[in-house]
Structure formats: structure tokens, C-alpha cells
Design an enzyme around this catalytic site. Structure first.
Site, PDB file in Angstrom:
ATOM      1  N   LYS A 120       5.252  14.033  41.641  1.00  0.00           N
ATOM      2  CA  LYS A 120       5.829  15.360  41.426  1.00  0.00           C
ATOM      3  C   LYS A 120       6.784  15.749  42.554  1.00  0.00           C
ATOM      4  O   LYS A 120       7.676  16.561  42.351  1.00  0.00           O
ATOM      5  CB  LYS A 120       4.731  16.392  41.237  1.00  0.00           C
ATOM      6  CG  LYS A 120       3.977  16.131  39.942  1.00  0.00           C
ATOM      7  CD  LYS A 120       3.138  17.295  39.477  1.00  0.00           C
ATOM      8  CE  LYS A 120       2.576  17.018  38.087  1.00  0.00           C
ATOM      9  NZ  LYS A 120       1.658  15.865  38.029  1.00  0.00           N
TER      10      LYS A 120
HETATM   11  C1  PLP Z   1       1.393  15.143  36.823  1.00  0.00           C
HETATM   12  C2  PLP Z   1       0.900  13.750  36.913  1.00  0.00           C
HETATM   13  C3  PLP Z   1       0.909  12.884  35.796  1.00  0.00           C
HETATM   14  C4  PLP Z   1       1.352  13.315  34.409  1.00  0.00           C
HETATM   15  O1  PLP Z   1       2.730  13.573  34.334  1.00  0.00           O
HETATM   16  P1  PLP Z   1       3.321  14.453  33.114  1.00  0.00           P
HETATM   17  O2  PLP Z   1       4.723  14.688  33.481  1.00  0.00           O
HETATM   18  O3  PLP Z   1       2.508  15.734  33.117  1.00  0.00           O
HETATM   19  O4  PLP Z   1       3.145  13.676  31.867  1.00  0.00           O
HETATM   20  C5  PLP Z   1       0.479  11.579  35.968  1.00  0.00           C
HETATM   21  N1  PLP Z   1       0.036  11.139  37.165  1.00  0.00           N
HETATM   22  C6  PLP Z   1      -0.001  11.949  38.255  1.00  0.00           C
HETATM   23  C7  PLP Z   1      -0.528  11.397  39.539  1.00  0.00           C
HETATM   24  C8  PLP Z   1       0.434  13.276  38.177  1.00  0.00           C
HETATM   25  O5  PLP Z   1       0.379  14.059  39.263  1.00  0.00           O
END
Ligand code: PLP
Length: 475
Positions: A120
């Protein structure tokens, strides 16, 4: 470039106008009115570019209301070797998203080398710089209010710390996060970051955010905003690493690559869909879910049936524990030929707690055109995959990435290049790593002992009024 709503009821907006908002006024999600195309010549030129230059080329196709030189400054400030320095030993941090090859045709794209060790950061760091820029241009300030059980909140805080015009109030359930997660967030000493530990559960935190946002007077008086996963700029920032991963896994633009993406809210894989719509030679987009398999069910059956919060499992890949996928509407808009009336009809049912079914509609036949494949992974699969990847390749992967590796392996075809997106570092989920491998994951040296740093956090009861008083007193 103008942006339109998936539900067709909002006037077209420019990029900066949709940047600070969330949903479109008609309840839909913003998308570009068409996808800019990448020519063969551009693709050939882009192959040689370092990450920030590549990001700038892509962003420029979508952002025409920030002058090119300013955008370049923002992008260069975002994608630095220093910010994304926590790569695996032997990898080059200046790649920003280095590629690790596990076996012929099976690669990991490291997206979790930023400050909070999860993917993120890739988008949130850009968002922080864009917010600061646009707020300064407009002489405005905002207060971001959020609730977190770990990942998103810390990524937002590290992106917004020290930013002019932005203050962050982040609610987290007292005592429910790991010591490492608490230390990551609460040790931030920046004055514009206010951590609030709520005596309650994550749901209590979320209820407070809802209560405050539903108070229209308070919301507009204190310019309350959010950094949620449906923000278009976050999706856009994620488009870049599909290009980067494609170039890293191939020698020529004649080749195709498949991506396997551990998915929750459909934000990350939606960016892959956008990259493909732009003309990137992606063979297949492989979607991996954990036990919360709403999306896997959709791609297998054509039925989208979000669960209630009570039917959502708490798993060892917690960032994928979702009941409904908030970005999914963007893909469905393209699937139904961008007909907002169809999206409105589907989501009238979804928003009322129901479902929709493509079977019997002409859209079912369209689904294969978009070349999504899906699969599911469970706790047992996760442990086995972490163990096997460690024993076979001496590479330690986190629980979310393990879900994707499991599904990727089930779906490999001969001669395919499969890139698995690595979305977090194992140290964030140390308990499960311990269960799988019997040892503690190592952590970046600079993060040794962060649990002992002084922490800044206000502890409060689960009371929206009290949180509002605190926001008012801080402004
Ligand atoms: C947020 C997240 C996801 C999922 O991503 P999306 O964009 O919500 O599909 C997968 N793995 C990790 C470690 C995350 O923080």
C-alpha cells in the site's frame, strides 16, 4: 482527461477535482472516460526507463491539470531508493520494485520495500505528495479520519506525516494490533499524525468514523476526508508496477506475462486490468483469494454475492479479509460495455445486501474476453506454501503472497511467465511464519527494537462525541 462515474450520474471531472474526494456524488466510482493507449514505440522506449521516469510517463496520460514539471517533482520525490530501501539482500533498491525469480517462469515482484513493509506504500506515498501539492495550490487544509486494524492506517500515516495542510486522526482498537504494528504507528512523532486507541474492537473504530462522517455539519466544518481504497489515484499509481514487472520478466515486447495478485478489495488487480486495457501485453490476470472468496466465486460462476460482516472469516492473511470488494464496480463497468444503467441495476441489489448474477445475460459471454482466472487458498495451503518456498528457494514470503503463489502454481501453463505480486514482508505476520517455519522472520536492521521507542497515542472510549471533541480541539 476527464473522469466519469460508473453510475453515470456525475458531471465529468478533472483529476485534481476527484483526487481529494471518495465516491462520486451518485455513489459510483470514478474512471477515466477512456483508457489512453500505449503504442509499440512507447513500449519500446519505456522498457529502458527507471521507475520514476516510467511512472511519470504513465501518470501524464491521466493527469492533465498538473503542469508536467510539477508532476515530475512529485513523482521523483515519491519513488526514491531511500523510501523503498528495505529490499531483499542482493536486490537493487533503485529498481523500487525488484524482481526475484524463483524458478523458470515464476517470479516475485517485490512491492513491499517501503516504510510500512506492505504494497500500500507504493500508492499511498504518491497520494501524500499529490494531496500536499493540490491543497497548497488551493490554499486548503483537510483532516483525514480513518480506522485501521493495521496495514492501511500505517501506510496512510507514513504517507501523510509532515505534509502541509493534512492532519491525520487514525483510530485503532486498543491492544488488538501486534506490538510491531503498534510501534510502527504510535512511534511517529510528527505533530500532524494523531493516533487514537479506542477501548473496543475494529468495528467500534469504524462505527465512529461512520458517525462522524454522517454529521454533515461537522464534516464540512472540519473538512473531514478519507484515504480509502476506492481513490482513483491509488489505482493509477499501482498501474505503474505492472509495466515495470512486465519489462523485468521479459526481453522483448513480443512476449506476454501473466500476473497473480493476492486480492481483497480488488484495488491492486484493478490496476492490472487498467494496464491491460492500455495495451500492456498481459496474458492472464490471476486473482487469488483467501477463505473470503467472494471474488473467486464470481470469476468461477458469474455470481457476485458479497457476504455480511458476520460471515467474513478472520484469517492469517488479514489484509484480504473482506466481505465485499470495494473496487470491483470499476471492472464490472468495463465488463458491461460501460453502461451505467446496468451498473446501477447490479448495485441497487448489492447495496441492499443482495447479489447479482451474469448467467443468462450477454455479459457472461464477455467475461472470458478479459482473461481473468481465479483461485482460493486456505490457512493450510498458506503454511504449506510458505514452507515449500522457503525449503526449495530459500526465499521467505508473507501470508498474502503465499496465497498468490499457491494459486499461481495451480494455474501455470507451459512457456508462461508468471509474476506474483509480493504484497507484504513476512515480518508483519511473524506469528504465522513461526507456525510454518518454526523460526522468526528477520526484519530490516533499522527496525530492530522499534517496540522500545517512545509512543504517542491517546486512549479513548468508543464514543464518537469524544473523538469529535478531540478533532475540534486539535484544529
Ligand atoms: C491490501 C492488501 C491486499 C489486498 O489488496 P486489494 O487492493 O485490497 O485487493 C493484499 N495483501 C496485502 C499485504 C495488503 O495489505
Amino acid at each position: 482527461m476527464k473522469y466519469i462515474s460508473t453510475r453515470g450520474g456525475a458531471a465529468p471531472q478533472s483529476f485534481c477535482d476527484i483526487l481529494l474526494g471518495g465516491l462520486a456524488p451518485d455513489g459510483g466510482l470514478y474512471l477515466p472516460e477512456s483508457y489512453p493507449q500505449v503504442s509499440g514505440t512507447e513500449l519500446a522506449e519505456w522498457r529502458e526507463l527507471p521507475y520514476p521516469a516510467l511512472a511519470l510517463r504513465i501518470l501524464q496520460k491521466y493527469i492533465d491539470d498538473i503542469p508536467a514539471c510539477d508532476l515530475k517533482t512529485l513523482v521523483d520525490r515519491t519513488y526514491t531508493e531511500r523510501t523503498y530501501r528495505w529490499c531483499r539482500p542482493g536486490r537493487d533498491a533503485s529498481d523500487i520494485t525488484p524482481l526475484t525469480t524463483l524458478a523458470p517462469g515464476l517470479h516475485l515482484l517485490e512491492l513491499s520495500n517501503g516504510p510500512t513493509l506492505a504494497f500500500k506504500d507504493m500508492a499511498m506515498q504518491l497520494l501524500g505528495n499529490l494531496f500536499e501539492y493540490v491543497l497548497e495550490q488551493r490554499g486548503e487544509a483537510i483532516n483525514i479520519l480513518g480506522a485501521t486494524s493495521g496495514d492501511t492506517g500505517s501506510a496512510a500515516e507514513y504517507a501523510m506525516r509532515g505534509k502541509q495542510g493534512v492532519r491525520v486522526f487514525m483510530l485503532s482498537p486498543e491492544g488488538k494490533m501486534s506490538a510491531f504494528q503498534r510501534a510502527q504507528m504510535y512511534s511517529l512523532q510528527d505533530e500532524n499524525i494523531i493516533n487514537i486507541a479506542i477501548r473496543g474492537m475494529f468495528d467500534d473504530c469504524q462505527d465512529i468514523v461512520k458517525a462522524v462522517s454522517n454529521d454533515a455539519d461537522f464534516k464540512s466544518r472540519y473538512k473531514i476526508s478519507a484515504v480509502n481504497s476506492i481513490n482513483w489515484a491509488r489505482v493509477l499509481a499501482q498501474v505503474v508496477y505492472y509495466f515495470k514487472g512486465y519489462f523485468a520478466a521479459t526481453r522483448s515486447n513480443e512476449e506476454q506475462v501473466s500476473f497473480c495478485v493476492p486480492s481483497g478489495n480488488f484495488g491492486n488487480i484493478c490496476a492490472g486490468h487498467v494496464a491491460r486495457m492500455m495495451g500492456l501485453p498481459i496474458a492472464r490476470l490471476v486473482l487469488a483469494t483467501n477463505e473470503n472468496d467472494v471474488l473467486n466465486e464470481f470469476f468461477r460462476t458469474g455470481i457476485y454475492r458479497p457476504r455480511g460482516a458476520a460471515d467474513t472469516y478472520v484469517t492469517s492473511s488479514p489484509s484480504m479479509d473482506i466481505s465485499k470488494a470495494s473496487n470491483f464496480e470499476r471492472f464490472v463497468f468495463d465488463l458491461v460495455g460501460r453502461d451505467p444503467a446496468v451498473v446501477r441495476e447490479f448495485w441497487a441489489s448489492v447495496d441492499a445486501g443482495g447479489s447479482f448474477d451474469l448467467n443468462g445475460s450477454p455479459y457472461m459471454a464477455q467475461l472470458p474476453v478479459f482473461r481473468f482466472i481465479s483461485g482460493k487458498s486456505t490457512h493450510v495451503d498458506r503454511l504449506a506454501t510458505i514452507r515449500e518456498v522457503w525449503q526449495t528457494y530459500q526465499v521467505m514470503i508473507d501470508t498474502h503472497t503465499a496465497d498468490a503463489v499457491k494459486v499461481a502454481r495451480e494455474n501455470t501453463v507451459p512457456c508462461d511467465q508468471m509474476v506474483v505480486l509480493e504484497t507484504a514482508q513476512p515480518v508483519k505476520f511473524a506469528e504465522t511464519i513461526q507456525e510454518a517455519l518454526g523460526c522468526e522472520p528477520s526484519r530490516p536492521q533499522e527496525l530492530e527494537g522499534i517496540e522500545a521507542l517512545p509512543q504517542r497515542v491517546v486512549v479513548m472510549d468508543a464514543d464518537a462525541r469524544a473523538v469529535m471533541d478531540l478533532i475540534a480541539a486539535s484544529c
